[in-house]
Design an enzyme around this catalytic site. Structure first.
Site, mmCIF file in Angstrom:
data_model
loop_
_atom_site.group_PDB
_atom_site.id
_atom_site.type_symbol
_atom_site.label_atom_id
_atom_site.label_comp_id
_atom_site.label_asym_id
_atom_site.label_seq_id
_atom_site.Cartn_x
_atom_site.Cartn_y
_atom_site.Cartn_z
ATOM 1 N N GLY A 220 5.357 -3.870 -1.014
ATOM 2 C CA GLY A 220 5.357 -5.029 -2.091
ATOM 3 C C GLY A 220 6.769 -4.838 -2.837
ATOM 4 C CB SER A 221 7.519 -5.765 -6.424
ATOM 5 O OG SER A 221 7.068 -7.102 -6.168
ATOM 6 C CB THR A 222 7.758 -0.482 -4.905
ATOM 7 O OG1 THR A 222 7.295 -0.532 -3.447
ATOM 8 C CG2 THR A 222 6.482 -0.141 -5.689
#
Length: 491
Positions: A220-222
């Site tokens: 995801g956004s990591t």
């Protein structure tokens, strides 16, 4: 000698010669194979004939042994077994061994070739054989904070914490877990039944899966931290506060499909810092498409993607694909599509940023000791790669610190400590039908600018209310507790 007797003598001589050849073949050429054959009970009897050495954390053993009846004189015991199982693995009289118990079996049993001289002296003096010790890099305080945080959260998940300057693994937790003591023996009534209950076919939660090393999740956004690193390293942007060329809506290259942002956040032409703070899909998706597959893959590989890691336990390779269409690169650059990472891998990303762009090889065995506590082998920190320059790493640090100070990572704030981080919520299931994964990657920074710890946390919680699932809400508080434990232990 008459002819019939001569023939008999020659035949008998050939039989003796064949016997000698066969005997030498078994004793020399086949010796190792027979010695390690699972069906050779003598090997197992000898293996459990003496106390096994210990696995050490913070100078204290987290393993032990106790006497048993029957052919096997000793069996393994574990302290806080479920908490430490992802580190130790298990050794069982019935089911073999895994992880450190297997990899360092020679030292722990005292059978390692490097102990030959000592074993010979012990045999001559009549001293009982002993096993050596495996001294780990783990921090008991960090591991406890990680495991208890996962346990309180429930569901499934894992935590990895690394010392960025050396690569030492400080915490390696997975939940749900199991107590290796319950399967250490060979009783049909207890050990075999416990083993059956732990198997995935009988327990869908799969408690024996080491999620920290063996499970790959969409990050995801990591992953946007890595995409930002690629943008800086390949010269697409140089100033984290300059405006980006980011339309909203942004139609993915080669498609008519709009890449959406979460909720109502505004991402039109925002800076890299602001895009990371509020987690703009459009900005980082467009960056990925602009850089292209080759440059994004190059950066991902420098951070450790596409290669198995051995710490020394094997960790699965994280995934960033090649030969993708621009729209697929865009989705991959926000941690979706085929992109997948182990928690260890995402801790490595955070550690490299915290260590001013130098990625150290992660490891969790600091030293192997003989029974006398003399050092048999010492692990030296080793540089794995330099995925970004020191200048760009410091830019990324300032951006990640903004995320924690003013953005989605506020729940990781530690009074008196500078913390950088990035939240992530990754889609899960066909058409995002299942509860998403909640991620948080972070590091803590000391007053002198050095970083004692970098952390990655991932949570899978099928029972949580979907709207309540976020990296900042579920994962960041666990990361905070782990970082606090390490910081306090350094004081």
């Amino acid at each position: 000698m008459n002819k019939p007797l001569r023939r008999v003598a020659i035949f008998c001589g050939l039989l003796v010669l064949a016997l000698l050849v066969r005997d030498n073949w078994l004793q020399y050429a086949q010796a190792d194979k027979l010695r390690t054959d699972e069906e050779n009970r003598r090997v197992a009897i000898e293996r459990y004939a003496s106390p096994r050495g210990d696995i050490i954390v913070d100078g204290e053993p987290i393993t032990g042994h106790k006497a048993t009846k029957g052919d096997f004189k000793y069996k393994r015991t574990y302290k806080d077994g479920a908490m430490w199982a992802p580190v130790t693995g298990f050794v069982s009289q019935a089911f073999g061994a895994t992880q450190l118990e297997s990899i360092e079996d020679g030292i722990l049993t005292g059978n390692d070739d490097r102990l030959f001289f000592r074993n010979t002296l012990d045999m001559l003096t009549g001293k009982n054989k002993e096993g050596g010790n495996v001294v780990t890099t783990l921090s008991g305080a960090a591991q406890k904070a990680a495991y208890e945080g996962l346990k309180r959260q429930g569901g499934k998940g894992s935590v990895v914490a690394i010392e960025p300057s050396t690569g030492k693994i400080l915490a390696l937790a997975s939940y749900p877990s199991y107590d290796p003591s319950t399967i250490a023996g060979n009783s049909l009534d207890t050990d075999t039944k416990a083993w059956q209950k732990l198997q995935k076919k009988n327990n869908p939660d799969d408690p024996m899966l080491n999620r920290a090393l063996r499970e790959v999740y969409p990050p995801g956004s990591t992953f946007k931290v890595l995409t930002a690193a690629a943008a800086l390293e390949h010269g697409l942007y140089s100033d984290p506060d300059e405006k980006t060329d980011s339309p909203q809506p942004w139609i993915m290259t080669g498609t008519r499909t709009e890449l959406k942002n979460e909720g109502t956040i505004q991402c039109k032409d925002v800076s890299l810092r602001e895009a990371l703070r509020v987690s703009c899909n459009t900005v980082f998706g467009k960056i990925g498409a602009q850089l292209g597959n080759d440059k994004m893959l190059e950066t991902a590989k420098k951070f450790g993607f596409t290669e198995e890691q051995f710490v020394p336990v094997r960790a699965n390779a994280s995934v960033f694909s090649e030969d993708m269409a621009p729209s697929e690169v865009a989705l991959s650059s926000i941690g979706q599509f085929n992109t997948a990472a182990t928690p260890l891998q995402m801790a490595m990303v955070s550690a490299a940023v915290a260590n001013n762009g130098t990625l150290m090889k992660p490891y969790m065995v600091d030293e192997l000791q003989a029974p006398s506590l003399d050092t048999v082998e010492k692990t030296d920190p080793e540089e794995l790669s330099r995925p970004i320059s020191a200048e760009n790493a410091q830019i990324l640090q300032s951006m990640m610190e903004t995320v924690v100070a003013e953005g989605t990572g506020r729940r990781a704030q530690i009074p008196g400590v500078t913390v950088g981080g990035k939240t992530g919520t990754a889609q899960h299931g066909e058409n995002n039908s299942k509860n998403p994964y909640a991620w948080f990657i972070s590091y803590a920074k000391a007053s002198d600018g050095s970083s004692p710890v970098a952390v990655a946390v991932v949570i899978e919680d099928e029972d949580a209310v979907r709207d309540d699932i976020s990296g900042g809400g579920l994962a960041a508080p666990i990361a905070k507790n782990v970082m606090e434990a390490v910081v306090k232990s350094k004081q």
